[in-house]
Motif scaffolding. Structure first.
Motif, PDB file in Angstrom:
ATOM      1  N   ALA A 227       0.811  -1.133  -0.098  1.00 28.88           N
ATOM      2  CA  ALA A 227       0.027  -0.039  -0.099  1.00 28.88           C
ATOM      3  C   ALA A 227       1.045   1.255  -0.006  1.00 28.88           C
ATOM      4  N   ARG A 228       1.875   1.280   0.655  1.00 26.17           N
ATOM      5  CA  ARG A 228       2.747   2.467   0.701  1.00 26.17           C
ATOM      6  C   ARG A 228       3.561   2.681  -0.283  1.00 26.17           C
ATOM      7  N   ARG A 229       3.907   1.609  -0.927  1.00 22.00           N
ATOM      8  CA  ARG A 229       4.562   1.756  -2.475  1.00 22.00           C
ATOM      9  C   ARG A 229       3.600   2.169  -3.600  1.00 22.00           C
ATOM     10  N   PHE A 230       2.391   2.012  -3.250  1.00 22.73           N
ATOM     11  CA  PHE A 230       1.653   2.215  -4.314  1.00 22.73           C
ATOM     12  C   PHE A 230       1.374   3.904  -4.153  1.00 22.73           C
ATOM     13  N   GLU A 233       3.237   5.181  -7.025  1.00 11.64           N
ATOM     14  CA  GLU A 233       2.896   4.764  -8.309  1.00 11.64           C
ATOM     15  C   GLU A 233       2.317   5.831  -9.170  1.00 11.64           C
ATOM     16  N   PRO A 234       2.503   5.941 -10.394  1.00 10.83           N
ATOM     17  CA  PRO A 234       1.724   6.982 -11.329  1.00 10.83           C
ATOM     18  C   PRO A 234       0.284   7.182 -11.031  1.00 10.83           C
ATOM     19  N   GLN A 235      -0.505   6.197 -11.058  1.00  9.51           N
ATOM     20  CA  GLN A 235      -1.881   6.286 -10.522  1.00  9.51           C
ATOM     21  C   GLN A 235      -2.502   6.885  -9.332  1.00  9.51           C
ATOM     22  N   MET A 236      -1.509   6.617  -8.152  1.00  9.05           N
ATOM     23  CA  MET A 236      -1.908   7.321  -7.316  1.00  9.05           C
ATOM     24  C   MET A 236      -1.542   8.889  -7.087  1.00  9.05           C
ATOM     25  N   GLN A 237      -0.264   8.989  -7.703  1.00 10.44           N
ATOM     26  CA  GLN A 237       0.163  10.487  -7.741  1.00 10.44           C
ATOM     27  C   GLN A 237      -0.882  11.377  -8.840  1.00 10.44           C
ATOM     28  N   SER A 238      -1.158  10.552  -9.918  1.00  9.47           N
ATOM     29  CA  SER A 238      -2.345  11.450 -10.532  1.00  9.47           C
ATOM     30  C   SER A 238      -3.408  11.568  -9.980  1.00  9.47           C
ATOM     31  N   ALA A 239      -3.902  10.610  -8.914  1.00 10.44           N
ATOM     32  CA  ALA A 239      -5.083  10.983  -8.346  1.00 10.44           C
ATOM     33  C   ALA A 239      -4.842  12.197  -7.260  1.00 10.44           C
ATOM     34  N   VAL A 240      -3.672  12.339  -6.498  1.00 14.01           N
ATOM     35  CA  VAL A 240      -3.415  13.444  -5.863  1.00 14.01           C
ATOM     36  C   VAL A 240      -3.208  14.654  -6.580  1.00 14.01           C
ATOM     37  N   GLU A 241      -2.734  14.641  -7.649  1.00 14.42           N
ATOM     38  CA  GLU A 241      -2.468  15.896  -8.529  1.00 14.42           C
ATOM     39  C   GLU A 241      -3.922  16.412  -9.040  1.00 14.42           C
ATOM     40  N   PHE A 301      -7.912   1.283  -4.907  1.00  9.71           N
ATOM     41  CA  PHE A 301      -7.052   0.076  -4.846  1.00  9.71           C
ATOM     42  C   PHE A 301      -6.044   0.158  -3.963  1.00  9.71           C
ATOM     43  N   PHE A 302      -5.772   1.424  -3.356  1.00  8.54           N
ATOM     44  CA  PHE A 302      -4.927   1.523  -2.016  1.00  8.54           C
ATOM     45  C   PHE A 302      -5.412   0.720  -0.922  1.00  8.54           C
ATOM     46  N   GLU A 303      -6.914   0.996  -0.623  1.00  4.84           N
ATOM     47  CA  GLU A 303      -7.375   0.148   0.373  1.00  4.84           C
ATOM     48  C   GLU A 303      -7.476  -1.241   0.082  1.00  4.84           C
ATOM     49  N   ASP A 304      -7.727  -1.610  -1.111  1.00  6.92           N
ATOM     50  CA  ASP A 304      -7.745  -3.116  -1.412  1.00  6.92           C
ATOM     51  C   ASP A 304      -6.400  -3.788  -0.887  1.00  6.92           C
ATOM     52  N   LEU A 305      -5.299  -3.071  -1.391  1.00  8.06           N
ATOM     53  CA  LEU A 305      -4.022  -3.494  -0.930  1.00  8.06           C
ATOM     54  C   LEU A 305      -3.733  -3.572   0.571  1.00  8.06           C
ATOM     55  N   GLU A 306      -4.271  -2.710   1.605  1.00  6.45           N
ATOM     56  CA  GLU A 306      -4.318  -2.741   2.726  1.00  6.45           C
ATOM     57  C   GLU A 306      -4.865  -4.245   3.260  1.00  6.45           C
ATOM     58  N   TYR A 307      -6.213  -4.213   2.978  1.00  2.00           N
ATOM     59  CA  TYR A 307      -7.166  -5.310   3.293  1.00  2.00           C
ATOM     60  C   TYR A 307      -6.644  -6.672   2.837  1.00  2.00           C
ATOM     61  N   TYR A 308      -5.880  -6.771   1.566  1.00  4.27           N
ATOM     62  CA  TYR A 308      -5.421  -7.918   1.005  1.00  4.27           C
ATOM     63  C   TYR A 308      -4.460  -8.534   1.834  1.00  4.27           C
ATOM     64  N   TRP A 309      -3.648  -7.655   2.339  1.00  8.35           N
ATOM     65  CA  TRP A 309      -2.322  -7.954   2.994  1.00  8.35           C
ATOM     66  C   TRP A 309      -2.688  -8.284   4.692  1.00  8.35           C
ATOM     67  N   HIS A 374       1.469  -3.527  -5.493  1.00  4.81           N
ATOM     68  CA  HIS A 374       1.380  -2.436  -5.834  1.00  4.81           C
ATOM     69  C   HIS A 374       1.348  -2.156  -7.344  1.00  4.81           C
ATOM     70  N   LYS A 375       1.828  -3.103  -8.272  1.00  2.00           N
ATOM     71  CA  LYS A 375       1.921  -2.977  -9.521  1.00  2.00           C
ATOM     72  C   LYS A 375       0.890  -3.775 -10.331  1.00  2.00           C
ATOM     73  N   HIS A 376      -0.257  -3.972  -9.581  1.00  2.00           N
ATOM     74  CA  HIS A 376      -1.459  -4.578 -10.077  1.00  2.00           C
ATOM     75  C   HIS A 376      -2.508  -3.920 -10.368  1.00  2.00           C
ATOM     76  N   PHE A 377      -2.167  -2.504 -10.447  1.00  2.00           N
ATOM     77  CA  PHE A 377      -3.296  -1.730 -10.408  1.00  2.00           C
ATOM     78  C   PHE A 377      -4.223  -1.778 -11.683  1.00  2.00           C
ATOM     79  N   ALA A 378      -3.700  -1.984 -12.691  1.00  2.00           N
ATOM     80  CA  ALA A 378      -4.355  -2.007 -14.017  1.00  2.00           C
ATOM     81  C   ALA A 378      -4.707  -3.459 -14.179  1.00  2.00           C
TER      82      ALA A 378
END
Length: 457
Positions: A227-230, A233-241, A301-309, A374-378
């Motif tokens: 989750a932290r590594r995501f 990632e470009p998708q999360m950085q784009s969301a923040v932007e 997806f960020f939250e999916d990663l948290e709950y998955y792990w 964190h690489k599986h967003f797409a």
């Protein structure tokens, strides 16, 4: 003929004027409710995923005789920390938006943002309480299940037929009472008996007393590394932007954006739109305005990663410790009329997100071919908490007795038939004996004390 620079200037000028007009009272541009409601991770309202088809499933020569169901509580208030963050940091962000000479939202939304506040919530007294929508979710779920399976859910309560249990929390207690209301009516729920509620219930909340899971998974910093590594990632950085752009606040941090997403989620879950209302109705959260669909998908997806792990397939221990619940399910649906003490025909448990996710993983549902990173967003993924773990998420095992042959089991998740790995994939019913073989380890080697023992270094 106008040259390119003049054309570009006129285009930008027109774009600016349209934007000003929009911000000063033109049409409010909003996401559709459906675009928001299905992307809110574990804060997704159940109405977004519920199965409204109440047709009773029919299987020739077989009829349902027992049910074991485990249900997450309905929509609730946030935790104390989220309430405090909303009352403090989000109130600051609101102030920064409103202080702009031309705030970047239309006049109707501007008015709603000015009025927005969470001062009505007391962080310590109101945290995690079930809200009215949560009650409705459980009442309606019970009504649908009763219409599908009238023989399993008689309208008159009897402790010989029904066994209700919840954890030692207000939200599961009220969820149980709401489900009972859906079955028996508001004036008859006083008769329902409940055993003492436990905080560390060995069946309903098996992980709470598991020391090894707490140290190796829940409190382990490595658990949230994907989750932290995501975040990078470009998708999360784009969301923040995107949110920085839509608020015109270039200094917003990822934590701020996540807070806005969380508040958007809770406010969306709390208020279902009134019939006939359009986007922009008072029930919509003003904070959802600042997101577009790709940003919502990245935050989901960020939250999916948290709950998955933390609660799913990330660590084998996490789903192995669900074996007491599986053993209890078999005890409930295998019980015969002659056995003493005899189990009730309908066992109904009310519990939490962590329980449902671990159980889903124990059953092999929503499992992706590769561990989620964190690489599986797409990639297309089955592990989507918005669909598998919304408020009021539910699992049910129904025993069917048949005129010919052995007992069968129907498994439902979110009121829909699922076929478990190892069961026949070409039909809905799975032989009880087959199911027992699949989960033999859960029954025969369920030494939770050993699984959960923290080994001394």
């Amino acid at each position: 003929m106008l040259n390119f620079k003049v054309c570009l200037f006129l285009f930008l000028l027109l774009h600016f004027l349209v934007g000003v007009a929009w911000a000063e009272g033109g049409e409010c541009r909003r996401l559709q409710r459906a675009d928001i409601e299905g992307r809110l991770s574990t804060k997704t309202p159940y109405r977004a995923i519920a199965n409204y088809d109440e047709t009773p499933p029919k299987y020739a020569g077989c009829h349902p005789t027992r049910i074991w169901s485990i249900i997450r509580h309905g929509t609730r208030n946030p935790s104390e920390s989220v309430i405090l963050q909303a009352q403090n940091r989000l109130a600051e962000i609101k102030k920064l938006i409103l202080e702009q000479p031309k705030p970047p939202i239309c006049s109707a939304e501007l008015k709603r943002l000015r009025q927005w506040s969470w001062k009505h919530l007391n962080a310590t007294e109101d945290e995690k309480l079930l809200v009215a929508e949560g009650e409705d979710e459980l009442i309606e779920l019970a009504e649908r299940m009763q219409r599908r399976f009238p023989d399993l859910f008689p309208e008159l309560y009897s402790p010989e037929w029904y066994y209700f249990k919840y954890t030692a929390t207000q939200r599961t207690m009220k969820s149980a009472a709401s489900f009972a209301t859906g079955l028996f009516g508001r004036h008859r729920i006083h008769a329902v008996r409940y055993p003492p509620a436990l905080h560390e219930d060995p069946v309903l909340r098996f992980y709470k007393g598991c020391g090894k899971w707490k140290t190796d998974v829940d409190k382990n910093p490595e658990t949230l590394v994907n989750a932290r590594r995501f975040l990078a990632e470009p998708q999360m950085q784009s969301a923040v932007e995107q949110v920085r752009s839509s608020t015109r606040l270039p200094d917003l941090q990822p934590d701020d954006v996540q807070l806005m997403y969380t508040v958007c989620a809770f406010e969306t879950a709390w208020h279902r739109p009134r019939r006939g209302s359009s986007s922009g109705s008072p029930e919509d959260s003003v904070w959802c305005n600042f997101f577009d669909v790709p940003a919502l998908e990245a935050l989901e997806f960020f939250e999916d990663l948290e709950y998955y792990w933390n609660d799913g397939y990330g660590y084998e221990l996490t789903h192995r410790i669900a074996c007491p619940a599986i053993a209890d399910m078999f005890a409930a649906i295998s019980s015969s009329e002659e056995e003493r003490p005899r189990r009730a025909n309908a066992t109904l448990y009310f519990t939490h997100s962590g329980t449902l996710l671990k159980l889903l993983a124990h059953l092999g549902l929503a499992r992706d071919k590769k561990p989620l990173t964190h690489k599986h967003f797409a990639s297309e993924r089955r592990w989507r908490t918005s669909q598998i773990d919304a408020f009021a998420t539910n699992l049910a095992f129904l025993r069917y007795d048949c005129d010919k042959g052995e007992p069968q089991v129907l498994v439902l998740h979110q009121e829909r038939v699922v076929r478990l790995p190892g069961c026949p994939q070409d039909k809905d019913l799975c032989p009880l004996a087959t199911l027992r073989r699949i989960f033999a380890k859960s029954l025969d080697r369920c030494d939770v004390e050993e699984l959960c023992r923290v080994k001394a270094n």
